[in-house]
Write an enzyme that holds these catalytic residues in place. Structure first.
Site, PDB file in Angstrom:
ATOM      1  N   GLU A 135      -0.153   2.696   6.504  1.00 22.73           N
ATOM      2  CA  GLU A 135       0.434   1.732   7.086  1.00 22.73           C
ATOM      3  C   GLU A 135       0.597   1.859   8.545  1.00 22.73           C
ATOM      4  O   GLU A 135       1.291   2.801   9.154  1.00 22.73           O
ATOM      5  CB  GLU A 135       1.570   1.167   6.439  1.00 22.73           C
TER       6      GLU A 135
ATOM      7  N   ASP B 264      -0.024  -5.941  -0.227  1.00 22.57           N
ATOM      8  CA  ASP B 264       0.922  -6.199   0.943  1.00 22.57           C
ATOM      9  C   ASP B 264       1.312  -4.790   1.428  1.00 22.57           C
ATOM     10  O   ASP B 264       2.124  -4.637   2.547  1.00 22.57           O
ATOM     11  CB  ASP B 264       2.183  -6.902   0.395  1.00 22.57           C
TER      12      ASP B 264
ATOM     13  N   HIS C  64       2.774  -6.058   4.700  1.00 24.36           N
ATOM     14  CA  HIS C  64       4.120  -5.349   4.304  1.00 24.36           C
ATOM     15  C   HIS C  64       5.446  -6.446   4.376  1.00 24.36           C
ATOM     16  O   HIS C  64       6.372  -6.229   5.112  1.00 24.36           O
ATOM     17  CB  HIS C  64       4.507  -4.196   4.841  1.00 24.36           C
TER      18      HIS C  64
ATOM     19  N   ARG D 148       4.478  -0.572  -3.536  1.00 27.93           N
ATOM     20  CA  ARG D 148       4.534   0.665  -2.582  1.00 27.93           C
ATOM     21  C   ARG D 148       3.050   1.079  -2.650  1.00 27.93           C
ATOM     22  O   ARG D 148       2.364   1.135  -3.808  1.00 27.93           O
ATOM     23  CB  ARG D 148       5.081   1.977  -2.980  1.00 27.93           C
TER      24      ARG D 148
END
Length: 355
Positions: free
Chosen positions: A293, A288, A312, A264
């Protein structure tokens, strides 16, 4: 769910990862012979990023669209749909919200509890996928795989990467620190030990006996950072873990260390990373997940050296989708048969039912 007459009305709210039909097929398989009346909804994720909706986070779709799809459904099998306080108050027939995610972050669990609606979730649904991806990011960073690929496609043959001072590093014999040792972290450790890595773990909730049996060494977060050539994050976001890696403790890393975050974005402060990469204190970064985001075009790490980014994708496998649908449907089937549920976020909503 005793006392119900006629078919049980079920909403299967999926998206472009876990399609509604996966929920339908999984519940039919888990509850053969039960009279079920399905209705379906498809939210736009992942083609459109998730985000806050109403008073919940990481959701997809609109409250009014969900209410229209929900109607008088008694059971909801969901992935990203926003079960906000508004939705829950407007759904008096609803008796169970079964969420196909590691945590029900798209549900106002307190509102569901007040309404007497148990909320289930699917721990471990993407553990194998996320663990494999994390190890892949480590290898990509340690061996410069993405950079070499991009440069060769641009006509540049990097023979200098074979020069001793430029070569990569093996996982065999390398000390790797895992921050968090749940379902994902424990799989990563198993894979790393097969490679020959020495694995450190920082997780205050890990049983020392389990750590010893798994062949990993428990330590403090600061101790892990000081000793690890590779650090990979596998913790959940809580008030205590938010920005657990920051400008103060990132300086503890050995010069040239590799940092991987596929858990996260909120677990670390991204602001100091460009400077640490440019100074060489941080040898490479593979991420990732992000503080925003998707990250904006002017995100500072886009121009920093030795950065690997992916959108992600750690949990994006067909097995994850199938597994999540099956676990979710299994909880719904137990509820329909008055069998104790296995993964309940709010057991106090169960009334007389034991979890």
């Amino acid at each position: 769910m005793t006392g119900t007459t006629g078919p049980t009305k079920v909403l299967a709210s999926g998206d472009h990862f876990i399609a509604p039909q996966l929920f339908v097929d999984a519940l039919k398989s888990a509850a053969p012979g039960l009279d079920l009346d399905f209705r379906t909804q498809t939210t736009p994720w992942p083609l459109t990023p998730f985000g806050p909706v109403g008073n919940v986070k990481e959701a997809s779709g609109a409250e009014d669209e969900l209410l229209e799809a929900l109607g008088d459904a008694e059971i909801a099998l969901v992935q990203m749909a926003p079960f906000t306080e508004k939705v829950i108050k407007a759904a008096p027939h609803l008796k169970l919200i079964a969420v196909a995610r590691g945590g029900p972050v798209n549900v106002d669990v307190e509102a569901a509890t007040r309404a007497g609606i148990p909320v289930t979730f699917t721990p471990g649904r993407n553990a194998a996928a996320a663990a494999e991806f994390a190890v892949g990011l480590m290898l990509a960073a340690l061996r410069r795989i993405p950079n070499s690929d991009a440069e060769l496609k641009n006509g540049v043959w990097r023979g200098d990467y074979y020069a001793y001072e430029n070569t990569g590093v093996e996982l065999d014999g390398t000390t790797v620190g895992l921050v968090g040792y749940g379902a994902i972290g424990s799989i990563v450790a198993r894979v790393l030990r097969a490679f020959g890595s020495h694995v450190l773990v920082a997780d205050p909730y890990t049983d020392p006996a389990k750590a010893a049996a798994d062949g990993v060494e428990l330590t403090s977060l600061d101790g892990l950072l000081r000793r690890s050539s590779v650090v990979s994050l596998h913790a959940r976001v809580t008030p205590e873990t938010r920005h657990m890696l920051n400008a103060d403790n990132l300086k503890l890393l050995p010069k040239g260390a590799v940092l991987v975050n596929s858990a996260r974005g909120e677990l670390m402060d991204y602001a100091p990373l460009p400077g640490l990469l440019r100074s060489g204190q941080l040898g490479a970064l593979a991420v990732d997940v992000y503080d925003i985001e998707p990250p904006p075009a002017d995100w500072p790490l886009h121009s920093a050296p030795n950065v690997i980014t992916t959108p992600h994708l750690a949990g994006a496998t067909r097995q994850t989708a199938d597994r999540a649908a099956a676990i979710t449907a299994g909880e719904a089937a137990r509820f329909l048969r008055d069998v104790p549920l296995r993964h309940v976020a709010n057991p106090e909503a169960l009334g007389g039912r034991e979890s």
